[in-house]
Design a protein around this motif. Structure first.
Motif, PDB file in Angstrom:
ATOM      1  N   THR A 201       2.358   2.481   6.208  1.00  0.00           N
ATOM      2  CA  THR A 201       2.023   2.255   4.680  1.00  0.00           C
ATOM      3  C   THR A 201       3.451   2.573   3.882  1.00  0.00           C
ATOM      4  O   THR A 201       3.867   3.516   4.150  1.00  0.00           O
ATOM      5  CB  THR A 201       0.909   3.107   4.066  1.00  0.00           C
ATOM      6  N   ASP A 202       3.622   1.576   2.940  1.00  0.00           N
ATOM      7  CA  ASP A 202       5.149   2.051   2.177  1.00  0.00           C
ATOM      8  C   ASP A 202       4.741   2.666   0.918  1.00  0.00           C
ATOM      9  O   ASP A 202       3.555   2.553   0.360  1.00  0.00           O
ATOM     10  CB  ASP A 202       5.959   0.851   1.877  1.00  0.00           C
TER      11      ASP A 202
ATOM     12  N   GLU B  24       2.731   0.229  -1.715  1.00  0.00           N
ATOM     13  CA  GLU B  24       1.341   0.207  -1.513  1.00  0.00           C
ATOM     14  C   GLU B  24       0.459   1.301  -1.764  1.00  0.00           C
ATOM     15  O   GLU B  24      -0.694   1.422  -2.234  1.00  0.00           O
ATOM     16  CB  GLU B  24       1.300  -0.411  -0.070  1.00  0.00           C
ATOM     17  N   GLN B  25       1.160   2.642  -1.251  1.00  0.00           N
ATOM     18  CA  GLN B  25       0.551   3.874  -1.407  1.00  0.00           C
ATOM     19  C   GLN B  25       0.117   4.218  -3.064  1.00  0.00           C
ATOM     20  O   GLN B  25      -1.000   4.517  -3.302  1.00  0.00           O
ATOM     21  CB  GLN B  25       1.384   4.988  -0.786  1.00  0.00           C
TER      22      GLN B  25
ATOM     23  N   ARG C 282      -2.873   1.585  -4.121  1.00  0.00           N
ATOM     24  CA  ARG C 282      -3.978   2.293  -3.337  1.00  0.00           C
ATOM     25  C   ARG C 282      -4.314   3.154  -4.493  1.00  0.00           C
ATOM     26  O   ARG C 282      -5.642   3.381  -4.834  1.00  0.00           O
ATOM     27  CB  ARG C 282      -3.833   2.978  -2.111  1.00  0.00           C
TER      28      ARG C 282
ATOM     29  N   GLY D  83      -3.126   4.982   2.326  1.00  0.00           N
ATOM     30  CA  GLY D  83      -3.046   4.493   3.909  1.00  0.00           C
ATOM     31  C   GLY D  83      -2.280   5.543   4.726  1.00  0.00           C
ATOM     32  O   GLY D  83      -1.889   6.622   3.962  1.00  0.00           O
TER      33      GLY D  83
ATOM     34  N   THR E 119       0.525   7.279   6.888  1.00  0.00           N
ATOM     35  CA  THR E 119       1.963   7.697   6.494  1.00  0.00           C
ATOM     36  C   THR E 119       2.853   7.693   7.937  1.00  0.00           C
ATOM     37  O   THR E 119       3.847   8.149   7.624  1.00  0.00           O
ATOM     38  CB  THR E 119       2.143   8.730   5.572  1.00  0.00           C
TER      39      THR E 119
END
Ligand code: AMP
Length: 367
Positions: free
Chosen positions: A297-298, A301-302, A305, A313, A315
């Motif tokens: 997950t980048d 995106e984190q 979220r 997500g 890591t």
């Protein structure tokens, strides 16, 4: 507001189809909007400047942060608000928070905006920093120097970034030179920090969800040139003891501040094996760009979220990587970078390559 069906009220999550609002329209906002789109969200950007990188990928409300009518229109179009720039006035955040969830919120932003409040918070959270003292006028600089000594670093409490608003105070400076340094910063409230003769600089990006769950990206090592991040080596090639301390530092900071969203924690590693926190940023961070190409997950995106109330997500690192910033006319090297099969190029769509301006970055996997 989107239809109620876009809100998954059972879990308190804003389901894909909802709209994320981002305060700030730089490259961090651009990459956040791109990550939001990958998860099926739309994004609206709020940014005072007309031509901004994020406006190329998402609708843009161009207005000052003090423009309440514009903030009202923004709030009406989004389900949750985050920020990509920590110098957004807290009054704008408060105005929005009466209308829509704002993550992270007032206290996090107010803490990150003022170096004295930040250092006090870190120490109270059990995080070690360089010794520091508040400086409010020329006389209190002398008091601070008596306590902290030389060499030391004088920094404006507010609005400093990339080495701006800082003066190095060296052991050979006399009273006149010290006065000149203080005046060069505008005579505003400052912090005096002991100079840290660090062995390297590190950062950890922590995420915290609406449920309080925390996920950390691994500590990375950062090299600066002219006070601007030049290169990030990920994960940091350091012994396990230092890695553990860096992770513990980030965890204390993100939990102590009750962040919902991201918190980047910049740190120094000292030759005697200590980790000292330098500063915190409650947003995506340049030292986390490598996660776009090398993590499950980048960081963007984190953030999406966390702000939308989704589970965080994973890591895990897919590949060790190295990220190099493209500053000013370095971005003109794009043909050579594209010709390198191990280079992943990211450009931010900025038309003018001014010196010191972050134009893009390149990630290379270390295989
Ligand atoms: P900052 O704006 O606080 O992130 O500082 C920018 C850069 O200046 C840091 O990344 C360090 O390279 C350097 N620096 C800042 N504070 C100190 C300090 N107390 N001791 C040594 N170097 C520092």
């Amino acid at each position: 507001m989107p239809p109620d069906s876009a809100i998954d009220s059972a879990r308190g999550a804003i389901a894909p189809g909802g709209v994320l609002g981002v305060l700030g329209g730089g490259q961090l906002g651009r990459m956040t909007a791109q990550a939001a789109a990958r998860l099926g969200y739309r994004t609206v950007i709020f940014e005072p400047q007309a031509a901004c990188p994020a406006a190329q990928v998402a609708p843009h409300i161009q207005a000052d942060y003090g423009d309440e009518a514009a903030l009202e229109r923004f709030a009406a179009r989004v389900d949750a608000v985050t920020l990509e720039f920590e110098n957004v006035p807290v009054a704008a955040l408060d105005f929005l928070a009466d209308r829509v969830p704002v993550r992270p919120g007032h206290t996090v932003l107010a803490t990150a905006q003022d170096r004295v409040v930040e250092k006090r918070f870190l120490n109270e959270a059990g995080v070690e920093t360089a010794p520091w003292a508040e400086v409010t006028d020329r006389a209190s600089l002398d008091a601070a120097l008596a306590e902290i000594g030389l060499p030391s670093v004088l920094k404006t409490c507010r609005m400093g970034y990339d080495g701006k608003g800082q003066a190095m105070l060296r052991a050979d400076m006399d009273a006149d030179a010290l006065s000149a340094a203080w005046e060069s910063l505008g005579g505003v409230r400052c912090i005096l920090e002991g100079f840290v003769d660090f062995s390297c600089e590190l950062s950890v990006i922590a995420a915290r969800g609406t449920d309080g769950a925390v996920a950390l990206f691994p500590p990375v090592m950062n090299e600066h040139r002219n006070h601007i991040l030049h290169r990030t080596i990920a994960p940091a090639p350091l012994d396990a003891g230092l890695i553990d301390k860096a992770e513990e530092t980030a965890r204390r900071a993100v939990e102590g501040l009750d962040v919902t969203g991201l918190l980047a924690v910049e740190m120094f590693a000292t030759p005697d094996g200590r980790i000292l926190a330098n500063e915190i940023a409650p947003r995506p961070h340049n030292s986390g760009h490598w996660t776009l190409d090398a993590c499950v997950t980048d960081q963007f995106e984190q953030l999406v979220r966390a702000v939308m109330g989704l589970p965080l997500g994973g890591t895990d690192v897919l590949y060790p990587a190295e990220m190099t910033n493209l500053i000013g006319d370095e971005a003109a090297d794009w043909p050579a970078i594209l010709a390198d099969p191990n280079a992943k190029l990211h450009l931010y769509g900025k038309s003018e390559a001014r010196p010191g301006r972050k134009m893009g970055h390149v990630t290379r996997l270390r295989r």
